[in-house]
Motif scaffolding. Structure first.
Motif, PDB file in Angstrom:
ATOM      1  N   ALA A  88      -2.488   3.920  -7.228  1.00 51.26           N
ATOM      2  CA  ALA A  88      -3.572   3.881  -8.214  1.00 51.26           C
ATOM      3  C   ALA A  88      -3.986   2.442  -8.494  1.00 51.26           C
ATOM      4  O   ALA A  88      -5.184   2.126  -8.602  1.00 51.26           O
ATOM      5  CB  ALA A  88      -3.143   4.576  -9.496  1.00 51.26           C
ATOM      6  N   ALA A  89      -3.003   1.555  -8.621  1.00 53.21           N
ATOM      7  CA  ALA A  89      -3.302   0.141  -8.838  1.00 53.21           C
ATOM      8  C   ALA A  89      -4.026  -0.455  -7.636  1.00 53.21           C
ATOM      9  O   ALA A  89      -4.964  -1.250  -7.787  1.00 53.21           O
ATOM     10  CB  ALA A  89      -2.011  -0.633  -9.116  1.00 53.21           C
ATOM     11  N   ALA A  90      -3.597  -0.055  -6.445  1.00 50.62           N
ATOM     12  CA  ALA A  90      -4.246  -0.551  -5.233  1.00 50.62           C
ATOM     13  C   ALA A  90      -5.706  -0.125  -5.182  1.00 50.62           C
ATOM     14  O   ALA A  90      -6.595  -0.921  -4.867  1.00 50.62           O
ATOM     15  CB  ALA A  90      -3.494  -0.048  -4.003  1.00 50.62           C
ATOM     16  N   ALA A  91      -5.971   1.151  -5.493  1.00 50.92           N
ATOM     17  CA  ALA A  91      -7.347   1.650  -5.486  1.00 50.92           C
ATOM     18  C   ALA A  91      -8.194   0.912  -6.517  1.00 50.92           C
ATOM     19  O   ALA A  91      -9.336   0.527  -6.247  1.00 50.92           O
ATOM     20  CB  ALA A  91      -7.357   3.150  -5.765  1.00 50.92           C
ATOM     21  N   ALA A  92      -7.632   0.668  -7.702  1.00 50.42           N
ATOM     22  CA  ALA A  92      -8.359  -0.056  -8.740  1.00 50.42           C
ATOM     23  C   ALA A  92      -8.618  -1.501  -8.337  1.00 50.42           C
ATOM     24  O   ALA A  92      -9.570  -2.125  -8.816  1.00 50.42           O
ATOM     25  CB  ALA A  92      -7.592  -0.005 -10.054  1.00 50.42           C
ATOM     26  N   GLY A  93      -7.780  -2.031  -7.455  1.00 47.84           N
ATOM     27  CA  GLY A  93      -7.968  -3.388  -6.968  1.00 47.84           C
ATOM     28  C   GLY A  93      -8.890  -3.487  -5.775  1.00 47.84           C
ATOM     29  O   GLY A  93      -9.146  -4.591  -5.280  1.00 47.84           O
ATOM     30  N   GLY A  94      -9.396  -2.326  -5.301  1.00 49.54           N
ATOM     31  CA  GLY A  94     -10.313  -2.334  -4.172  1.00 49.54           C
ATOM     32  C   GLY A  94      -9.659  -2.203  -2.815  1.00 49.54           C
ATOM     33  O   GLY A  94     -10.326  -2.312  -1.779  1.00 49.54           O
ATOM     34  N   PHE A  95      -8.348  -1.924  -2.792  1.00 49.32           N
ATOM     35  CA  PHE A  95      -7.632  -1.845  -1.521  1.00 49.32           C
ATOM     36  C   PHE A  95      -7.681  -0.424  -0.974  1.00 49.32           C
ATOM     37  O   PHE A  95      -7.266   0.528  -1.640  1.00 49.32           O
ATOM     38  CB  PHE A  95      -6.175  -2.297  -1.693  1.00 49.32           C
ATOM     39  N   THR A  96      -8.163  -0.290   0.235  1.00 46.14           N
ATOM     40  CA  THR A  96      -8.158   1.005   0.915  1.00 46.14           C
ATOM     41  C   THR A  96      -6.877   1.201   1.708  1.00 46.14           C
ATOM     42  O   THR A  96      -6.518   2.333   2.035  1.00 46.14           O
ATOM     43  CB  THR A  96      -9.368   1.129   1.858  1.00 46.14           C
ATOM     44  N   ASP A  97      -6.184   0.097   1.997  1.00 47.22           N
ATOM     45  CA  ASP A  97      -4.941   0.150   2.774  1.00 47.22           C
ATOM     46  C   ASP A  97      -3.979  -0.904   2.250  1.00 47.22           C
ATOM     47  O   ASP A  97      -4.377  -2.049   2.005  1.00 47.22           O
ATOM     48  CB  ASP A  97      -5.205  -0.139   4.258  1.00 47.22           C
ATOM     49  N   ILE A  98      -2.702  -0.514   2.075  1.00 45.32           N
ATOM     50  CA  ILE A  98      -1.680  -1.493   1.713  1.00 45.32           C
ATOM     51  C   ILE A  98      -0.424  -1.260   2.545  1.00 45.32           C
ATOM     52  O   ILE A  98      -0.097  -0.129   2.904  1.00 45.32           O
ATOM     53  CB  ILE A  98      -1.328  -1.473   0.213  1.00 45.32           C
ATOM     54  N   CYS A  99       0.254  -2.349   2.830  1.00 49.61           N
ATOM     55  CA  CYS A  99       1.505  -2.306   3.591  1.00 49.61           C
ATOM     56  C   CYS A  99       2.662  -2.556   2.628  1.00 49.61           C
ATOM     57  O   CYS A  99       2.654  -3.545   1.891  1.00 49.61           O
ATOM     58  CB  CYS A  99       1.494  -3.352   4.694  1.00 49.61           C
ATOM     59  N   ALA A 100       3.622  -1.633   2.619  1.00 50.24           N
ATOM     60  CA  ALA A 100       4.720  -1.677   1.644  1.00 50.24           C
ATOM     61  C   ALA A 100       5.969  -2.279   2.274  1.00 50.24           C
ATOM     62  O   ALA A 100       6.460  -1.799   3.304  1.00 50.24           O
ATOM     63  CB  ALA A 100       5.015  -0.278   1.117  1.00 50.24           C
ATOM     64  N   MET A 101       6.499  -3.302   1.622  1.00 49.86           N
ATOM     65  CA  MET A 101       7.702  -3.975   2.093  1.00 49.86           C
ATOM     66  C   MET A 101       8.942  -3.074   1.941  1.00 49.86           C
ATOM     67  O   MET A 101       8.967  -2.182   1.092  1.00 49.86           O
ATOM     68  CB  MET A 101       7.893  -5.283   1.340  1.00 49.86           C
ATOM     69  N   PRO A 102       9.970  -3.328   2.758  1.00 55.95           N
ATOM     70  CA  PRO A 102      11.102  -2.385   2.844  1.00 55.95           C
ATOM     71  C   PRO A 102      12.229  -2.614   1.860  1.00 55.95           C
ATOM     72  O   PRO A 102      13.225  -1.866   1.884  1.00 55.95           O
ATOM     73  CB  PRO A 102      11.605  -2.602   4.271  1.00 55.95           C
ATOM     74  N   ASN A 103      12.132  -3.623   0.970  1.00 54.48           N
ATOM     75  CA  ASN A 103      13.291  -3.913   0.114  1.00 54.48           C
ATOM     76  C   ASN A 103      13.354  -2.957  -1.077  1.00 54.48           C
ATOM     77  O   ASN A 103      13.317  -3.355  -2.236  1.00 54.48           O
ATOM     78  CB  ASN A 103      13.296  -5.372  -0.337  1.00 54.48           C
ATOM     79  N   THR A 104      13.450  -1.685  -0.751  1.00 54.38           N
ATOM     80  CA  THR A 104      13.630  -0.614  -1.729  1.00 54.38           C
ATOM     81  C   THR A 104      15.124  -0.299  -1.828  1.00 54.38           C
ATOM     82  O   THR A 104      15.952  -0.955  -1.195  1.00 54.38           O
ATOM     83  CB  THR A 104      12.829   0.619  -1.299  1.00 54.38           C
ATOM     84  N   ARG A 105      15.465   0.720  -2.623  1.00 55.94           N
ATOM     85  CA  ARG A 105      16.876   1.124  -2.744  1.00 55.94           C
ATOM     86  C   ARG A 105      16.991   2.627  -2.498  1.00 55.94           C
ATOM     87  O   ARG A 105      16.643   3.405  -3.378  1.00 55.94           O
ATOM     88  CB  ARG A 105      17.403   0.757  -4.140  1.00 55.94           C
ATOM     89  N   PRO A 106      17.410   3.079  -1.339  1.00 51.71           N
ATOM     90  CA  PRO A 106      17.907   2.285  -0.219  1.00 51.71           C
ATOM     91  C   PRO A 106      16.782   1.564   0.524  1.00 51.71           C
ATOM     92  O   PRO A 106      15.605   1.906   0.376  1.00 51.71           O
ATOM     93  CB  PRO A 106      18.565   3.326   0.685  1.00 51.71           C
ATOM     94  N   VAL A 107      17.188   0.582   1.312  1.00 53.12           N
ATOM     95  CA  VAL A 107      16.251  -0.187   2.130  1.00 53.12           C
ATOM     96  C   VAL A 107      15.570   0.740   3.134  1.00 53.12           C
ATOM     97  O   VAL A 107      16.200   1.664   3.672  1.00 53.12           O
ATOM     98  CB  VAL A 107      17.008  -1.316   2.866  1.00 53.12           C
ATOM     99  N   ASN A 108      14.306   0.497   3.393  1.00 56.60           N
ATOM    100  CA  ASN A 108      13.605   1.262   4.424  1.00 56.60           C
ATOM    101  C   ASN A 108      14.008   0.722   5.799  1.00 56.60           C
ATOM    102  O   ASN A 108      13.293  -0.068   6.415  1.00 56.60           O
ATOM    103  CB  ASN A 108      12.094   1.185   4.232  1.00 56.60           C
ATOM    104  N   ASP A 109      15.158   1.160   6.250  1.00 52.56           N
ATOM    105  CA  ASP A 109      15.667   0.707   7.551  1.00 52.56           C
ATOM    106  C   ASP A 109      15.911   1.871   8.513  1.00 52.56           C
ATOM    107  O   ASP A 109      16.522   1.691   9.568  1.00 52.56           O
ATOM    108  CB  ASP A 109      16.951  -0.117   7.385  1.00 52.56           C
ATOM    109  N   THR A 110      15.417   3.065   8.158  1.00 54.66           N
ATOM    110  CA  THR A 110      15.603   4.241   9.013  1.00 54.66           C
ATOM    111  C   THR A 110      14.312   5.051   9.088  1.00 54.66           C
ATOM    112  O   THR A 110      13.440   4.958   8.222  1.00 54.66           O
ATOM    113  CB  THR A 110      16.708   5.159   8.477  1.00 54.66           C
ATOM    114  N   ARG A 111      14.263   5.882  10.114  1.00 55.40           N
ATOM    115  CA  ARG A 111      13.132   6.777  10.307  1.00 55.40           C
ATOM    116  C   ARG A 111      12.921   7.673   9.089  1.00 55.40           C
ATOM    117  O   ARG A 111      11.772   7.905   8.673  1.00 55.40           O
ATOM    118  CB  ARG A 111      13.370   7.639  11.555  1.00 55.40           C
ATOM    119  N   ALA A 112      13.996   8.179   8.504  1.00 59.13           N
ATOM    120  CA  ALA A 112      13.879   9.146   7.411  1.00 59.13           C
ATOM    121  C   ALA A 112      13.121   8.568   6.219  1.00 59.13           C
ATOM    122  O   ALA A 112      12.259   9.245   5.633  1.00 59.13           O
ATOM    123  CB  ALA A 112      15.263   9.614   6.977  1.00 59.13           C
ATOM    124  N   ILE A 113      13.424   7.332   5.854  1.00 62.92           N
ATOM    125  CA  ILE A 113      12.754   6.733   4.696  1.00 62.92           C
ATOM    126  C   ILE A 113      11.298   6.434   5.020  1.00 62.92           C
ATOM    127  O   ILE A 113      10.396   6.683   4.207  1.00 62.92           O
ATOM    128  CB  ILE A 113      13.495   5.471   4.237  1.00 62.92           C
TER     129      ILE A 113
END
Length: 437
Positions: A88-113
């Motif tokens: 929602a914030a991205a759309a309000a900022g005018g972004f049609t596409d955003i790339c999300a970094m993997p430092n989540t919990r757990p890290v996005n280091d597998t196909r499943a995530i």
């Protein structure tokens, strides 16, 4: 927001698309997902019950914005941000596409995530999410992830952002492996041995405040090493959030020799210096840190001349738990998705950055780096567009932001330039055309 309109007409907009050498006052007609007409009189004869017209005096139409570097915190830290609020914030900022970094919990280091992020974001709709997978398992800098699986699941790049791949042997293998699958490798350039315990940039201000400083060379030495490795492996190498004049100098020299290296810069590194921390403002604690005037000027010049390829927000939401505390305990980062356009238009209005370069740095350049379809303003193109009122003045306040977190030093400031419409695949995903600016 769903769009049941059969035909959408944008009347008398200043369409700016440097990739098509377009800067003109035109009408734009969208039918379904497609831009069908672009021209000074393109809307003539377009009428009917299923036609919706939008006219915002003085509005500027841009190709849909693309953010190469954002943190949406899901999975694991949804109290800071989740996919719903982040998109929602991205759309309000005018972004049609955003790339999300993997430092989540757990890290996005597998196909499943990666697959979970893709499927959930598609179910939410709106701004399109493109996951970035980790370079190493757990972002620990030792064992490489299964990059083939990550790409197959939807990852558009790999990065250990927040953690630098400091081991040269691991970095070499990562570059070789990522290049096998044509995945750009995005590096967070920081020699952690040189920044242990650092709270801000190393300089006169850090000395005055009695805080341990983070030297420029901690970034520069990694940039230099990695470019040598990228040249050797012929891999796609991208520098995240460049912050030093030394890194700019090394980058410029590398590009002059044809090395396949690209770079991004954040709005806050173009606008703020370490002086912003004199009041111990935790909102100004970021990673890499805000530097000095000479770094800021070098970054501006490098963005203007194309040495730095693109602008990326490094949107890093944090709750008051992480920011309303002593500077030494505060987490680094600030939000950026909803403030990028007004902040960057401020530089354009001051003559620091040509408008065409700003638009290119937020559209064509990041799409090329991440291998995403280009957003364009031309007949036959998919309608991914951002409508901006460049004259709208508004005050940044917590209640106007759609992100869950409010960690920005720009709260309370009046800015000029406002996104009023965001269109993704012909669907209006953000609409402020009927609301006061």
């Amino acid at each position: 927001m769903s769009n049941s309109r059969d035909v959408l007409v944008l009347r008398r907009v200043r369409a700016v698309d440097p990739s098509n050498s377009l800067d003109a006052i035109v009408d734009v007609v969208i039918e379904g997902k497609t831009i069908t007409r672009v021209g000074p009189r393109a809307a003539e004869g377009v009428e009917g019950e299923r036609v919706t017209e939008i006219s915002v005096p003085g509005a500027m139409l841009l190709p849909g914005l693309i953010d190469l570097h954002a943190h949406l915190r899901e999975p694991g830290q949804e109290y800071k941000e989740d996919l719903v609020s982040g998109l929602a914030a991205a759309a309000a900022g005018g972004f049609t596409d955003i790339c999300a970094m993997p430092n989540t919990r757990p890290v996005n280091d597998t196909r499943a995530i990666t697959e979970m992020l893709v499927h959930k974001s598609r179910a939410i709709g709106g701004t399109r999410l493109h996951p970035i997978g980790a370079i190493t398992l757990g972002q620990k800098g030792d064992t490489l992830t299964e990059m083939a699986d990550l790409k197959d699941a939807g990852a558009v790049a790999v990065s250990d952002d927040g953690h630098c791949v400091t081991r040269s042997d691991v970095m070499r293998r990562a570059l070789e492996y990522s290049s096998t699958f044509d995945l750009p490798l995005i590096q967070h350039c920081e020699d952690h041995a040189l920044t242990a315990g650092a709270q801000m940039h190393e300089g006169a201000v850090s000395t005055k405040l009695g805080l341990r400083g983070w030297p420029r060379v901690a970034e520069d030495v990694i940039v230099a090493r990695d470019i040598i490795l990228a040249e050797y492996t012929r891999a796609k190498y991208h520098i995240a959030h460049v912050s030093t004049m030394g890194a700019v100098r090394i980058l410029r020299e590398a590009k002059s020799r044809g090395i396949n290296v690209t770079a991004e810069v954040t709005p806050h590194h173009l606008l703020l210096t370490d002086a912003a921390l004199i009041g111990y403002d935790t909102a100004c604690k970021v990673n890499p840190p805000l530097r000095e005037d000479e770094d800021l000027l070098a970054l501006r010049d490098a963005l203007a001349d194309g040495t730095i390829d693109c602008i990326a927000t490094d949107h890093a939401p944090h709750s008051p738990l992480e920011k309303d505390c002593e500077l030494s305990e505060a987490s680094p980062g600030m939000i950026g998705l909803e403030l990028c356009i007004p902040l960057m238009l401020g530089l354009v209005n001051k003559g620091v950055l040509p408008l065409a370069r700003m638009v290119d740095a937020l559209t064509r350049a990041p799409s090329k780096i991440a291998g995403l379809p280009r957003t364009e303003i031309k007949e036959g193109a998919e309608a991914n567009l951002t409508l901006v009122d460049p004259a709208a003045s508004w005050t940044v306040s917590a209640d106007r932001l759609r992100t869950k977190s409010k960690n920005t030093p720009f709260l309370g400031q009046t800015v000029t330039g406002k996104v009023v419409l965001t269109i993704v695949s012909g669907t209006v995903v953000f609409d402020a055309t009927t609301k006061p600016a």
